[in-house]
Every structure is written in structure tokens, then in C-alpha cells.
Design a protein around this motif. Structure first.
Motif, PDB file in Angstrom:
ATOM      1  N   GLU A 223      25.789  61.538  45.143  1.00 46.35           N
ATOM      2  CA  GLU A 223      24.843  61.132  46.152  1.00 46.35           C
ATOM      3  C   GLU A 223      23.856  62.075  46.269  1.00 46.35           C
ATOM      4  OE1 GLU A 223      22.531  59.201  48.997  1.00 46.35           O
ATOM      5  OE2 GLU A 223      24.267  58.447  47.579  1.00 46.35           O
TER       6      GLU A 223
ATOM      7  N   SER B 182      16.813  55.181  41.529  1.00 43.95           N
ATOM      8  CA  SER B 182      18.060  56.279  41.232  1.00 43.95           C
ATOM      9  C   SER B 182      18.567  56.382  39.830  1.00 43.95           C
ATOM     10  CB  SER B 182      18.949  55.882  42.131  1.00 43.95           C
ATOM     11  OG  SER B 182      19.288  54.901  42.180  1.00 43.95           O
ATOM     12  N   TYR B 183      18.098  54.699  38.990  1.00 42.63           N
ATOM     13  CA  TYR B 183      18.843  54.514  37.815  1.00 42.63           C
ATOM     14  C   TYR B 183      17.958  54.759  37.025  1.00 42.63           C
ATOM     15  CZ  TYR B 183      14.207  51.291  37.572  1.00 42.63           C
ATOM     16  OH  TYR B 183      13.629  51.124  37.579  1.00 42.63           O
TER      17      TYR B 183
ATOM     18  N   LEU C 232      18.671  58.516  36.914  1.00 41.00           N
ATOM     19  CA  LEU C 232      19.652  59.582  36.107  1.00 41.00           C
ATOM     20  C   LEU C 232      20.547  58.724  35.605  1.00 41.00           C
ATOM     21  CD1 LEU C 232      20.771  59.910  39.781  1.00 41.00           C
ATOM     22  CD2 LEU C 232      19.645  61.282  38.443  1.00 41.00           C
TER      23      LEU C 232
ATOM     24  N   PRO D 140      27.629  59.629  39.460  1.00 35.43           N
ATOM     25  CA  PRO D 140      27.080  58.767  40.344  1.00 35.43           C
ATOM     26  C   PRO D 140      27.466  60.213  42.003  1.00 35.43           C
ATOM     27  CG  PRO D 140      28.850  57.573  40.706  1.00 35.43           C
ATOM     28  CD  PRO D 140      28.904  58.528  39.493  1.00 35.43           C
TER      29      PRO D 140
ATOM     30  N   GLN E  82      24.325  63.580  35.964  1.00 36.83           N
ATOM     31  CA  GLN E  82      23.459  62.278  35.996  1.00 36.83           C
ATOM     32  C   GLN E  82      24.232  60.859  36.008  1.00 36.83           C
ATOM     33  OE1 GLN E  82      20.407  63.533  33.388  1.00 36.83           O
ATOM     34  NE2 GLN E  82      19.155  64.347  34.665  1.00 36.83           N
TER      35      GLN E  82
ATOM     36  N   GLU F 164      22.245  64.450  43.888  1.00 39.80           N
ATOM     37  CA  GLU F 164      21.322  63.625  42.516  1.00 39.80           C
ATOM     38  C   GLU F 164      19.806  62.858  42.854  1.00 39.80           C
ATOM     39  OE1 GLU F 164      20.684  65.544  40.040  1.00 39.80           O
ATOM     40  OE2 GLU F 164      21.745  66.941  41.230  1.00 39.80           O
ATOM     41  N   ALA F 165      20.542  61.433  43.667  1.00 43.94           N
ATOM     42  CA  ALA F 165      19.882  60.692  43.834  1.00 43.94           C
ATOM     43  C   ALA F 165      19.183  60.637  44.840  1.00 43.94           C
ATOM     44  CB  ALA F 165      21.149  59.041  44.377  1.00 43.94           C
ATOM     45  N   GLU F 166      19.564  61.387  45.880  1.00 43.94           N
ATOM     46  CA  GLU F 166      18.517  61.773  46.492  1.00 43.94           C
ATOM     47  C   GLU F 166      16.956  62.322  46.353  1.00 43.94           C
ATOM     48  OE1 GLU F 166      18.035  60.941  50.035  1.00 43.94           O
ATOM     49  OE2 GLU F 166      20.212  59.813  49.134  1.00 43.94           O
ATOM     50  N   LYS F 167      17.498  63.492  45.480  1.00 42.67           N
ATOM     51  CA  LYS F 167      16.679  63.798  44.498  1.00 42.67           C
ATOM     52  C   LYS F 167      15.559  63.424  43.471  1.00 42.67           C
ATOM     53  CE  LYS F 167      18.961  68.538  43.939  1.00 42.67           C
ATOM     54  NZ  LYS F 167      19.815  69.280  43.130  1.00 42.67           N
ATOM     55  N   MET F 168      15.798  62.445  43.061  1.00 42.91           N
ATOM     56  CA  MET F 168      15.419  61.585  42.459  1.00 42.91           C
ATOM     57  C   MET F 168      14.476  61.090  43.021  1.00 42.91           C
ATOM     58  SD  MET F 168      16.345  61.996  38.784  1.00 42.91           S
ATOM     59  CE  MET F 168      15.706  60.547  38.274  1.00 42.91           C
ATOM     60  N   LYS F 169      14.967  60.201  44.360  1.00 41.01           N
ATOM     61  CA  LYS F 169      14.381  59.654  45.371  1.00 41.01           C
ATOM     62  C   LYS F 169      12.957  60.596  45.635  1.00 41.01           C
ATOM     63  CE  LYS F 169      14.384  56.635  49.160  1.00 41.01           C
ATOM     64  NZ  LYS F 169      15.570  55.896  50.891  1.00 41.01           N
TER      65      LYS F 169
END
Length: 128
Positions: A32, A45-46, A48, A30, A27, A34-39
Motif C-alpha cells: 500500500e 498504481s498499475y 508499479l 502489492p 513494485q 508504494e501505491a500511495e507514493k505513486m499516487k
């Protein structure tokens, strides 16, 4: 505390700690994906970074001796984070492969908390 309970506690706690540290690292780096999963789950994304830092601090709190109140907060944080993750994945109809890691960490949180030694508890009940 019986030897059996101590073994259960340490196995659950070590695996919980490894799981929380490994997911925190993912988490905090950075990535991408993981950021896509959160989105996809509807979170910024922050979030994470916040989760990653909290998990690392929680692991420290659970592992260091003393500070039983801090340990309770760490276990509560793990419980809320993992139930939140599981419910978020379930709400999005994600496959079990996405849901299972949070359920496993939730189970390890509960087992570690339940079997923790008396010195790591905030209140010890005595039977006179």
C-alpha cells in the motif's frame, strides 16, 4: 579492456542489477505504501507492475551474454525510468531521501553502460 575497467564495469553492473531487482520486487508486491507514493507522484498504481516487470527484464538483458542491441534498450529504459523518477520526486519537492535512490541507480546505469566490454556494445570503433 583493462582490468581496472572490467572491475568498474562489474561492480557498477552488479550493484545496478541488485538495485533494479530489489525495487522491482517492491513494485510487484502489492504494498500500500508504494501505491500511495505513486499516487502522490500523479501516476496510477498499475504503473508499479509495468515498471517492476520492465526492470526485471532489463536486468536479464544487461547480464546475459550477447544481444548487444537488447542491452542498449535495457540501459536506455533504466536511464529513462531513473531520470523520470528523479524528476518526478524533484517536481513534487520530495526530500533528498526520496530522490537519492533514483539518482544512485541512474549513476550506476551510466557507469555500467560506459564501462561495458566491447562484446556487449552494438558498435565497436576501430582505429586503423
Amino acid at each position: 579492456m583493462s582490468k581496472r575497467n572490467k572491475i568498474i564495469y562489474w561492480i557498477a553492473t552488479v550493484w545496478l542489477s541488485l538495485g533494479m531487482v530489489s525495487t522491482a520486487i517492491v513494485q510487484l508486491i502489492p504494498v500500500e505504501e508504494e501505491a500511495e507514493k505513486m499516487k502522490a507522484l500523479g501516476y496510477p498504481s498499475y504503473f508499479l507492475t509495468i515498471l517492476g516487470v520492465w526492470k526485471l527484464l532489463g536486468v536479464v538483458a544487461v547480464l546475459v551474454p550477447k544481444f548487444p542491441v537488447l542491452k542498449e534498450w535495457a540501459y536506455a529504459g533504466f536511464f529513462f525510468a531513473m531520470t523520470g523518477a528523479a524528476i518526478s520526486h524533484i517536481a513534487m519537492s520530495d526530500p533528498m531521501g526520496e530522490i537519492f535512490p533514483s539518482l544512485l541507480l541512474l549513476l550506476l546505469t551510466i557507469v555500467s553502460w560506459y564501462f561495458r566490454p566491447a562484446a556487449r556494445k552494438t558498435l565497436t570503433l576501430s582505429h586503423n
